[in-house]
Design a protein around this motif. Structure first.
Motif, short mmCIF file in Angstrom:
data_model
loop_
_atom_site.label_atom_id
_atom_site.label_comp_id
_atom_site.label_asym_id
_atom_site.label_seq_id
_atom_site.Cartn_x
_atom_site.Cartn_y
_atom_site.Cartn_z
N ALA A 115 0.83 -1.20 0.00
CA ALA A 115 0.00 0.00 0.00
C ALA A 115 0.86 1.26 0.00
N LEU A 116 1.97 1.24 0.74
CA LEU A 116 2.88 2.38 0.75
C LEU A 116 3.45 2.65 -0.64
N LEU A 117 3.74 1.57 -1.36
CA LEU A 117 4.22 1.74 -2.73
C LEU A 117 3.18 2.46 -3.59
N ALA A 118 1.90 2.10 -3.41
CA ALA A 118 0.84 2.76 -4.18
C ALA A 118 0.74 4.23 -3.82
N VAL A 119 0.87 4.53 -2.53
CA VAL A 119 0.83 5.93 -2.08
C VAL A 119 1.99 6.72 -2.67
N ALA A 120 3.13 6.05 -2.79
CA ALA A 120 4.36 6.74 -3.22
C ALA A 120 4.54 6.75 -4.73
N THR A 121 3.55 6.34 -5.51
CA THR A 121 3.75 6.28 -6.97
C THR A 121 4.16 7.61 -7.59
N PRO A 122 3.66 8.77 -7.13
CA PRO A 122 4.15 10.02 -7.73
C PRO A 122 5.66 10.22 -7.55
N VAL A 123 6.17 9.76 -6.43
CA VAL A 123 7.61 9.87 -6.19
C VAL A 123 8.36 8.81 -6.98
N LEU A 124 7.85 7.60 -6.98
CA LEU A 124 8.53 6.50 -7.68
C LEU A 124 8.58 6.74 -9.18
N ALA A 125 7.59 7.46 -9.71
CA ALA A 125 7.56 7.73 -11.14
C ALA A 125 8.72 8.61 -11.58
N ARG A 126 9.38 9.27 -10.62
CA ARG A 126 10.51 10.14 -10.95
C ARG A 126 11.84 9.39 -11.03
N ILE A 127 11.83 8.09 -10.74
CA ILE A 127 13.07 7.32 -10.84
C ILE A 127 13.56 7.39 -12.28
N PRO A 128 14.82 7.72 -12.49
CA PRO A 128 15.33 7.83 -13.87
C PRO A 128 15.09 6.54 -14.65
N VAL A 129 14.73 6.69 -15.90
CA VAL A 129 14.42 5.55 -16.75
C VAL A 129 15.59 4.58 -16.81
N ALA A 130 16.80 5.10 -16.85
CA ALA A 130 17.98 4.24 -16.97
C ALA A 130 18.21 3.39 -15.72
N VAL A 131 17.67 3.84 -14.59
CA VAL A 131 17.90 3.14 -13.32
C VAL A 131 16.83 2.09 -13.04
N ARG A 132 15.67 2.26 -13.64
CA ARG A 132 14.55 1.36 -13.32
C ARG A 132 14.86 -0.11 -13.54
N PRO A 133 15.50 -0.49 -14.64
CA PRO A 133 15.82 -1.91 -14.81
C PRO A 133 16.69 -2.47 -13.69
N ALA A 134 17.59 -1.65 -13.16
CA ALA A 134 18.44 -2.12 -12.07
C ALA A 134 17.61 -2.46 -10.84
N TYR A 135 16.60 -1.62 -10.54
CA TYR A 135 15.70 -1.91 -9.43
C TYR A 135 15.04 -3.27 -9.64
N GLN A 136 14.51 -3.47 -10.84
CA GLN A 136 13.75 -4.69 -11.08
C GLN A 136 14.64 -5.93 -11.10
N TRP A 137 15.78 -5.83 -11.73
CA TRP A 137 16.67 -6.99 -11.75
C TRP A 137 17.19 -7.32 -10.36
N LEU A 138 17.50 -6.28 -9.60
CA LEU A 138 17.95 -6.52 -8.21
C LEU A 138 16.84 -7.20 -7.41
N GLY A 139 15.59 -6.75 -7.62
CA GLY A 139 14.47 -7.38 -6.93
C GLY A 139 14.29 -8.82 -7.33
N LEU A 140 14.43 -9.10 -8.63
CA LEU A 140 14.26 -10.48 -9.09
C LEU A 140 15.34 -11.38 -8.54
N VAL A 141 16.57 -10.87 -8.47
CA VAL A 141 17.65 -11.65 -7.87
C VAL A 141 17.36 -11.90 -6.40
N GLY A 142 16.89 -10.88 -5.70
CA GLY A 142 16.56 -11.04 -4.28
C GLY A 142 15.48 -12.08 -4.06
N LEU A 143 14.46 -12.09 -4.92
CA LEU A 143 13.42 -13.10 -4.80
C LEU A 143 13.97 -14.50 -5.02
N SER A 144 14.83 -14.64 -6.01
CA SER A 144 15.44 -15.95 -6.29
C SER A 144 16.28 -16.43 -5.12
#
Length: 703
Positions: free
Chosen positions: A236-265
């Protein structure tokens, strides 16, 4: 503890969801759903990866994000949150398939099982339908005797209950916060900040409570809505913070997601059933899921592992996959005992087939219908939605009717014991009955009846431990004046299960038998861990009380019996069997020095639970167990530990088995009430044999 679950139904009409009329579909979230449901199913069916149950936590975060986003977006569009519309959508998307699986599972259970197992499944289904299954299974997890019972085919509904309980409160609270801010004419971003602050308090409070509950009530903590609320709150906090999260630089976003996927694995392999849960055990999975979601806010590059078409389809049908897999696993395993790979193949194949069919024929059509919506009476979509609902209700009613008829007409074996079932006069007679049971092709009439077996319990007060260490335990006082023949029974629940045999053997001869057993607390000179945390805490004090009773009252006979497999608090690297032998020998030499004579009764061999094994499809051979090398090794360790001056070890293997094969019944009497506790009926059946073994010990002929 391993219990998977699926959280939100696959489709919630929120940004990033299929079926949403808004742009911004999130294929990566569908991929997360696919990842979560696959690891849960693999852990349940294959017991690999060990931490697959963290898929539950992934779903909690996804659910909190999507549902809160839906509510916030509705408020942004309309200036209000419609609770009626929200709960109509929840009912339409969750209830039809959930009820279908509940009814089908109960029907299959009624056709397969007998008596108490069917009644227990009915209660499980009722609690699941009321979204209270988590509290039912939490209660089972804190009841020592129920933890030994068969697994419910509906156990996975606990997490659906957690989620729906959260959504009984959170939308209302969110609406109150947004309404309060709106009345003060504040900007919508101020409203988001207010919601974020409240969520932060909820998340922090839930984590703090979970830390306490994991320490004091771990079995409850796993199922607790309060201890799990922080995971939904993070989403829910992520949903509240979407205006802030939308400002993450486009070039950095894949790093967030790949890091998350590695963490899940990593999390599914780093976490196991011994990890304290949900805190800190779920931290890595929750943080990793949050990284994937955060990296995709505002538009994301496609991550092939999460966004390809096949993975997205698995995400689409993940709700169906989750609901069907666990009942199939339990029911197929019971219908085909010992089938191994066949159970795996049939479970996985059946799960895929039923999930695809139910998704396309039930879940999706009802989700897209106007059922429960306010529509003009002649509206076509209204009629089609109502027709679908009535059709589903009709199928459920038909299934329930068949289940009731099956339960009434397909009777379990009679409770009338066959001639000679209750007594034997010699070892040779018992051995002949064991061999006859091993050769049986069909089930005889059995006692106790299967309808009574699940409700069977020990005599009132037995196995409850001693006060003051155990608040609801027994006084554990010996009558004054001291009886001339005093025998005490010590040990864990194995010792408790032997009490009917000890009493029927000694009491007719003028002995007073005192119960000093405590289920889950072995009489061993070493701290042990019970599945029930309060037993672990009470056990040392109980042992001190028992030692004091023995030292002060000096019983003529102490009978001791403990389960072989124990979890020791500290072993110092010593092998478990060596530690068990040391603890038993110390107990004999130091704790029982004041006793007149000590007799150790070997525990019965482990075997299948008759409530799961004896079904309408099984044969006696399906329930035969084999003596394991581990059991034989422990038996030798026990013989060495308890043999000595004024101490005897009684081997009981021949009372249950022939040539290493052990039937589930002997002479028409069911041997065990579960996987390792002897039934009272079979215990009393053995009275002549124990009397024969004890006679020379009590008369001094073997001194």
């Amino acid at each position: 503890m391993s219990s998977g679950r699926l959280a939100t139904p696959v489709h919630d009409a929120a940004p990033g969801e299929p079926g949403s009329r808004r742009s911004g579909f999130r294929p990566d979230i569908q991929g997360l759903r696919a990842f979560a449901v696959v690891v849960v199913i693999l852990e349940h069916v294959l017991h690999w990866p060990a931490g697959g149950f963290v898929g539950v936590d992934v779903f909690f975060v996804i659910s909190g994000f999507l549902i809160t986003g839906l509510l916030l977006n509705e408020h942004d569009r309309t200036g209000r949150v419609s609770f009626a519309n929200f709960y109509r959508r929840r009912v339409r998307r969750i209830l039809p398939l959930a009820v279908l699986v509940l009814v089908t599972t109960y029907l299959a259970s009624a056709l397969l099982f007998f008596g108490e197992r069917v009644r227990s499944t009915a209660w499980d289904a009722l609690y699941a339908a009321l979204f209270a299954a988590n509290w039912r299974f939490a209660a089972v997890g804190t009841d020592y005797w129920q933890t030994e019972g068969p697994v419910s085919p509906l156990r996975h509904y606990w997490s659906l209950a957690v989620e729906e309980q959260f959504y009984l409160v959170w939308p209302v609270l969110l609406g109150l916060i947004l309404g309060y801010v709106a009345r003060r004419r504040r900007h919508r971003f101020t409203a988001r900040w207010a919601v974020g602050v409240v969520l932060g308090v909820i998340v922090l409070g839930s984590i703090v409570f979970a830390l306490w509950e994991v320490e004091h009530r771990p079995a409850v903590a796993y199922f607790s809505t309060v201890s799990r609320a922080w995971e939904l709150g993070v989403g829910a906090l992520l949903a509240v913070a979407t205006p802030v999260l939308a400002r993450i630089p486009v070039a950095v976003r894949p790093a967030y997601q790949w890091l998350g996927l590695v963490g899940l694995s990593v999390s599914v392999f780093a976490i196991n059933a011994q990890t304290p849960f949900p805190v800190p055990g779920a931290f890595l999975a929750v943080i990793s899921t949050s990284l994937v979601i955060a990296g995709g806010v505002g538009g994301q590059r496609l991550m092939a592992p999460l966004t390809n078409r096949a993975v997205r389809y698995v995400g689409d049908v993940s709700y169906s996959l989750y609901l069907w897999h666990f009942p199939l696993l339990i029911l197929i395993g019971a219908a085909l005992p010992g089938s191994g790979q066949a159970t795996v193949v049939l479970t996985l194949g059946g799960t895929v087939l039923l999930s695809v069919l139910s998704f396309h024929l039930v879940e999706n059509p009802i989700r897209r219908s106007s059922w429960l919506e306010r529509q003009p009476p002649g509206d076509r979509r209204h009629r089609s939605g109502t027709a679908l609902a009535l059709r589903g209700a009709g199928l459920a009613a038909l299934a329930a009717t068949i289940a009731v008829v099956a339960t009434v007409t397909a009777r379990s074996p009679s409770s009338q014991a066959p001639a000679g079932a209750w007594t034997v006069t010699s070892r040779s007679e018992l051995a002949a009955q064991v061999r006859t049971a091993l050769d049986a092709k069909d089930w005889p009439v059995l006692t106790p009846s299967l309808g009574e077996l699940g409700a069977a319990s020990f005599a009132s007060g037995d196995g409850r431990g001693c006060r003051p260490a155990v608040a609801d335990g027994n006084e554990c006082t010996v009558p004054t004046p001291r009886p001339p023949r005093l025998a005490v029974v010590v040990g864990d629940s194995i010792g408790t299960a032997w009490l009917p045999l000890v009493r029927s053997t000694l009491e007719p001869a003028g002995w007073v038998v005192q119960d000093l057993t405590f289920a889950g607390c072995p009489f061993l000179a070493s701290d042990t861990v019970s599945p029930i945390e309060k037993i672990t805490r009470s056990c040392p004090g109980h042992r001190r009380t028992v030692r004091a009773v023995i030292e002060n009252r000096k019983p003529d006979l102490v009978i001791v019996s403990n389960a072989y497999q124990q979890r020791f608090v500290r072993t110092g690297g010593t092998p478990f069997q060596v530690r068990w032998e040391e603890a038993a020998r110390t107990a004999r030499e130091e704790w029982l020095a004041a006793a007149g004579k000590v007799v150790a009764l070997q525990p019965p061999p482990l075997g299948p639970d008759p409530k799961s094994c004896i079904t309408r499809l099984s044969a006696p051979r399906d329930c035969v167990s084999t003596l394991t090398a581990e059991y034989r090794s422990y038996a030798e360790v026990e013989r060495r530990a308890w043999g000595g001056r004024k101490s005897w070890h009684i081997a009981t293997t021949d009372w249950f088995c022939d040539s290493g094969q052990c039937p589930i019944f002997v002479g028409g009497v069911i041997v065990r009430r579960d996987g390792n506790h002897i039934t009272a009926e079979y215990a009393r059946k053995l009275t002549p044999l124990l009397g024969e073994v004890l006679a020379p010990i009590l008369t001094g002929a073997t001194d």
